[in-house]
Design a protein around this motif. Structure first.
Motif, PDB file in Angstrom:
ATOM      1  N   ALA A 130      31.819  46.254  24.468  1.00 23.90           N
ATOM      2  CA  ALA A 130      32.991  45.385  24.646  1.00 23.90           C
ATOM      3  C   ALA A 130      34.241  46.188  24.977  1.00 23.90           C
ATOM      4  CB  ALA A 130      33.210  44.551  23.389  1.00 23.90           C
ATOM      5  N   SER A 131      34.378  47.376  24.391  1.00 25.00           N
ATOM      6  CA  SER A 131      35.572  48.199  24.618  1.00 25.00           C
ATOM      7  C   SER A 131      35.717  48.600  26.080  1.00 25.00           C
ATOM      8  CB  SER A 131      35.525  49.453  23.740  1.00 25.00           C
ATOM      9  OG  SER A 131      35.564  49.118  22.378  1.00 25.00           O
ATOM     10  N   GLN A 132      34.593  48.778  26.760  1.00 25.12           N
ATOM     11  CA  GLN A 132      34.629  49.164  28.171  1.00 25.12           C
ATOM     12  C   GLN A 132      35.127  48.027  29.071  1.00 25.12           C
ATOM     13  OE1 GLN A 132      30.849  50.851  29.410  1.00 25.12           O
ATOM     14  NE2 GLN A 132      30.567  51.844  27.435  1.00 25.12           N
ATOM     15  N   LEU A 133      35.082  46.804  28.554  1.00 25.28           N
ATOM     16  CA  LEU A 133      35.475  45.643  29.360  1.00 25.28           C
ATOM     17  C   LEU A 133      36.914  45.205  29.136  1.00 25.28           C
ATOM     18  CD1 LEU A 133      32.282  43.410  28.903  1.00 25.28           C
ATOM     19  CD2 LEU A 133      32.836  44.911  30.817  1.00 25.28           C
ATOM     20  N   VAL A 134      37.562  45.777  28.113  1.00 28.47           N
ATOM     21  CA  VAL A 134      38.895  45.306  27.736  1.00 28.47           C
ATOM     22  C   VAL A 134      39.889  45.373  28.888  1.00 28.47           C
ATOM     23  CG1 VAL A 134      40.901  45.734  26.263  1.00 28.47           C
ATOM     24  CG2 VAL A 134      38.594  45.823  25.292  1.00 28.47           C
ATOM     25  N   TRP A 135      40.141  46.590  29.389  1.00 27.98           N
ATOM     26  CA  TRP A 135      41.174  46.739  30.420  1.00 27.98           C
ATOM     27  C   TRP A 135      40.788  46.118  31.767  1.00 27.98           C
ATOM     28  CZ3 TRP A 135      45.957  47.340  29.283  1.00 27.98           C
ATOM     29  CH2 TRP A 135      46.315  47.983  28.094  1.00 27.98           C
ATOM     30  N   PRO A 136      39.528  46.193  32.206  1.00 30.84           N
ATOM     31  CA  PRO A 136      39.163  45.461  33.431  1.00 30.84           C
ATOM     32  C   PRO A 136      39.458  43.973  33.325  1.00 30.84           C
ATOM     33  CG  PRO A 136      37.465  47.053  32.922  1.00 30.84           C
ATOM     34  CD  PRO A 136      38.406  47.060  31.762  1.00 30.84           C
ATOM     35  N   LEU A 137      39.140  43.365  32.188  1.00 24.63           N
ATOM     36  CA  LEU A 137      39.415  41.941  32.009  1.00 24.63           C
ATOM     37  C   LEU A 137      40.911  41.656  32.022  1.00 24.63           C
ATOM     38  CD1 LEU A 137      36.808  41.056  29.230  1.00 24.63           C
ATOM     39  CD2 LEU A 137      36.860  40.121  31.548  1.00 24.63           C
ATOM     40  N   VAL A 138      41.679  42.514  31.350  1.00 27.78           N
ATOM     41  CA  VAL A 138      43.131  42.319  31.294  1.00 27.78           C
ATOM     42  C   VAL A 138      43.754  42.461  32.675  1.00 27.78           C
ATOM     43  CG1 VAL A 138      45.311  43.265  30.412  1.00 27.78           C
ATOM     44  CG2 VAL A 138      43.348  43.003  28.881  1.00 27.78           C
ATOM     45  N   PHE A 139      43.359  43.502  33.414  1.00 34.93           N
ATOM     46  CA  PHE A 139      43.936  43.724  34.743  1.00 34.93           C
ATOM     47  C   PHE A 139      43.564  42.612  35.723  1.00 34.93           C
ATOM     48  CE2 PHE A 139      44.148  48.459  33.690  1.00 34.93           C
ATOM     49  CZ  PHE A 139      45.520  48.405  33.483  1.00 34.93           C
ATOM     50  N   VAL A 140      42.305  42.219  35.705  1.00 34.78           N
ATOM     51  CA  VAL A 140      41.876  41.129  36.593  1.00 34.78           C
ATOM     52  C   VAL A 140      42.593  39.842  36.210  1.00 34.78           C
ATOM     53  CG1 VAL A 140      39.939  39.675  37.288  1.00 34.78           C
ATOM     54  CG2 VAL A 140      39.634  42.144  37.091  1.00 34.78           C
ATOM     55  N   GLY A 141      42.744  39.621  34.919  1.00 38.24           N
ATOM     56  CA  GLY A 141      43.459  38.436  34.464  1.00 38.24           C
ATOM     57  C   GLY A 141      44.906  38.431  34.926  1.00 38.24           C
ATOM     58  N   LEU A 142      45.559  39.597  34.907  1.00 41.32           N
ATOM     59  CA  LEU A 142      46.946  39.689  35.375  1.00 41.32           C
ATOM     60  C   LEU A 142      47.049  39.450  36.871  1.00 41.32           C
ATOM     61  CD1 LEU A 142      48.176  42.790  33.331  1.00 41.32           C
ATOM     62  CD2 LEU A 142      48.955  40.429  33.068  1.00 41.32           C
ATOM     63  N   ILE A 143      46.114  40.035  37.603  1.00 42.65           N
ATOM     64  CA  ILE A 143      46.132  39.881  39.066  1.00 42.65           C
ATOM     65  C   ILE A 143      45.905  38.429  39.478  1.00 42.65           C
ATOM     66  CG2 ILE A 143      44.903  40.478  41.203  1.00 42.65           C
ATOM     67  CD1 ILE A 143      44.365  43.248  39.929  1.00 42.65           C
ATOM     68  N   LEU A 144      44.966  37.789  38.804  1.00 46.29           N
ATOM     69  CA  LEU A 144      44.618  36.407  39.148  1.00 46.29           C
ATOM     70  C   LEU A 144      45.491  35.378  38.434  1.00 46.29           C
ATOM     71  CD1 LEU A 144      40.707  36.594  39.089  1.00 46.29           C
ATOM     72  CD2 LEU A 144      42.239  36.824  41.055  1.00 46.29           C
ATOM     73  N   GLY A 145      46.304  35.864  37.510  1.00 49.40           N
ATOM     74  CA  GLY A 145      47.113  34.936  36.726  1.00 49.40           C
ATOM     75  C   GLY A 145      46.254  34.092  35.800  1.00 49.40           C
ATOM     76  N   ASN A 146      45.147  34.672  35.359  1.00 46.28           N
ATOM     77  CA  ASN A 146      44.195  33.951  34.522  1.00 46.28           C
ATOM     78  C   ASN A 146      44.352  34.399  33.067  1.00 46.28           C
ATOM     79  OD1 ASN A 146      41.841  33.065  33.137  1.00 46.28           O
ATOM     80  ND2 ASN A 146      40.725  32.910  35.075  1.00 46.28           N
ATOM     81  N   GLY A 147      45.041  33.597  32.280  1.00 46.59           N
ATOM     82  CA  GLY A 147      45.286  33.952  30.882  1.00 46.59           C
ATOM     83  C   GLY A 147      44.015  33.995  30.057  1.00 46.59           C
ATOM     84  N   TRP A 148      43.005  33.220  30.468  1.00 46.09           N
ATOM     85  CA  TRP A 148      41.750  33.180  29.712  1.00 46.09           C
ATOM     86  C   TRP A 148      41.059  34.540  29.727  1.00 46.09           C
ATOM     87  CZ3 TRP A 148      36.526  33.793  31.002  1.00 46.09           C
ATOM     88  CH2 TRP A 148      35.628  33.403  30.023  1.00 46.09           C
ATOM     89  N   LEU A 149      41.074  35.200  30.889  1.00 53.49           N
ATOM     90  CA  LEU A 149      40.454  36.530  30.977  1.00 53.49           C
ATOM     91  C   LEU A 149      41.192  37.539  30.103  1.00 53.49           C
ATOM     92  CD1 LEU A 149      39.610  36.873  34.790  1.00 53.49           C
ATOM     93  CD2 LEU A 149      38.003  36.609  32.888  1.00 53.49           C
ATOM     94  N   ILE A 150      42.505  37.444  30.082  1.00 52.43           N
ATOM     95  CA  ILE A 150      43.305  38.344  29.246  1.00 52.43           C
ATOM     96  C   ILE A 150      42.967  38.119  27.773  1.00 52.43           C
ATOM     97  CG2 ILE A 150      45.634  38.996  28.541  1.00 52.43           C
ATOM     98  CD1 ILE A 150      46.603  38.127  31.304  1.00 52.43           C
ATOM     99  N   ASP A 151      42.843  36.857  27.384  1.00 55.46           N
ATOM    100  CA  ASP A 151      42.523  36.537  25.991  1.00 55.46           C
ATOM    101  C   ASP A 151      41.147  37.080  25.597  1.00 55.46           C
ATOM    102  OD1 ASP A 151      44.919  35.267  25.621  1.00 55.46           O
ATOM    103  OD2 ASP A 151      44.137  33.250  25.979  1.00 55.46           O
ATOM    104  N   VAL A 152      40.192  36.997  26.519  1.00 56.32           N
ATOM    105  CA  VAL A 152      38.854  37.524  26.238  1.00 56.32           C
ATOM    106  C   VAL A 152      38.925  39.047  26.051  1.00 56.32           C
ATOM    107  CG1 VAL A 152      36.525  37.896  27.150  1.00 56.32           C
ATOM    108  CG2 VAL A 152      37.629  35.669  27.400  1.00 56.32           C
ATOM    109  N   GLY A 153      39.698  39.711  26.931  1.00 52.52           N
ATOM    110  CA  GLY A 153      39.874  41.156  26.812  1.00 52.52           C
ATOM    111  C   GLY A 153      40.481  41.535  25.475  1.00 52.52           C
ATOM    112  N   ILE A 154      41.491  40.769  25.048  1.00 52.19           N
ATOM    113  CA  ILE A 154      42.133  41.037  23.756  1.00 52.19           C
ATOM    114  C   ILE A 154      41.163  40.793  22.613  1.00 52.19           C
ATOM    115  CG2 ILE A 154      43.925  40.221  22.165  1.00 52.19           C
ATOM    116  CD1 ILE A 154      45.706  39.752  24.608  1.00 52.19           C
TER     117      ILE A 154
END
Length: 230
Positions: A130-154
Motif C-alpha cells: 500500500a505504501s508504494q501506491l500512496v504518492w501515485p494515487l495522490v498525484f493522479v488525484g491532483l492532476i485529475l481533480g479526483n478527491g476520491w483517489l487522494i483519499d484512498v492514497g491517504i
C-alpha cells in the motif's frame, strides 16, 4: 492556494520531524561508536551473548548468523534466524552485546507471541504494498481533480503510520527484555547497566523519529487534500 499550503504549511509540519530523525540517527551512531570502544567485563562477543540468551529461553533452533553491513542487525521471524553485523557478531564491546541482546529480545517476543509483534508481522506485506501506491494515487488525484483517489492514497498512508506506531512498543519491549536478560543472567555487571541502557535507548529513539516523520507526512497529505478542494 494549493501551492502556498503545500510549500509553506506542509514544510512546517514536516521539517521538525525530519530534523528530529537526523538527530536520532546521529545519536544512535555516536552512542554505538562510543560504546563499541568499551569492552564488556565478561569478554563475551555479541554472537555468544545472543546464543546464550536464546538457549537460556529454550530457543535452541534459532540460528545466529553473521551478516555484512553496519548496524544491519535483525531477527528474521520467517526463517527463525538472528543476524548480526560484523561489529556486533564478533565484537566484545558493550555496544555489541547490547545490540545482540536486543535482537534476541525480538526472538523472545516471537516465541511468546507478543501481540504487537504478531500484528506488525501480519500487516507488513499489506503496508509495504500500500505504501508504494500512496504518492501515485495522490498525484493522479491532483492532476485529475479526483478527491476520491487522494483519499484512498491517504487511507493507505494511515496504514503506514499505524505500522510505525505499532513498532514503538515492539522495539521498547525488545530492549526491556534485552536488559533484563543481560542483568538476570549476569552477562553484564552493575557498572555496565547504564552503558547498555544508553545504547538501547539511543537505538529506540530512531523508531520514535520514524513515527514522528510518518505522522508529520500524514498531516502534509491532509493539507494537500484540503487545498485541492479549495
Amino acid at each position: 492556494m494549493y501551492h502556498g499550503i503545500y510549500s509553506f504549511q506542509g514544510f512546517i509540519f514536516l521539517l521538525p520531524a525530519i530534523l528530529f530523525a537526523f538527530y536520532a540517527q546521529a545519536r544512535v551512531k555516536m552512542t554505538f561508536n562510543k560504546y563499541i570502544r568499551v569492552g564488556n567485563t565478561r569478554g563475551l562477543t555479541g554472537s555468544q551473548v545472543a546464543r546464550y540468551i536464546l538457549d537460556r529461553n529454550g530457543l535452541f533452533d534459532i540460528e545466529v548468523e553473521h551478516i555484512g553491513g553496519y548496524l544491519t542487525d535483525h531477527y528474521d521471524p520467517r526463517n527463525r534466524v538472528l543476524r548480526l553485523s560484523s561489529n556486533v557478531y564478533s565484537g566484545t564491546s558493550i555496544a555489541a552485546i547490547s545490540v545482540a541482546a536486543h535482537e534476541a529480545g525480538h526472538a523472545l517476543q516471537h516465541a511468546k507471541g507478543y501481540t504487537p509483534l504478531v500484528i506488525r508481522n501480519q500487516i507488513v506485506p499489506v503496508v509495504s504494498f500500500a505504501s508504494q501506491l500512496v504518492w501515485p494515487l495522490v498525484f493522479v488525484g491532483l492532476i485529475l481533480g479526483n478527491g476520491w483517489l487522494i483519499d484512498v492514497g491517504i487511507l493507505f498512508y494511515v496504514g503506514a503510520v499505524l505500522f510505525q506506531i505499532i513498532t514503538l512498543p515492539v522495539e521498547y519491549n525488545a530492549s526491556s527484555r534485552a536488559l533484563n536478560q543481560l542483568v538476570d543472567s549476569g552477562l553484564i555487571v552493575d557498572s555496565e547497566i547504564k552503558y547498555s541502557k544508553d545504547v538501547l535507548n539511543a537505538a529506540a529513539l530512531t523508531y520514535v523519529a520514524a513515527a514522528a516523520v510518518s505522522i508529520a507526512q500524514l498531516f502534509r497529505l491532509l493539507l494537500i487534500r484540503n487545498s485541492s478542494r479549495d
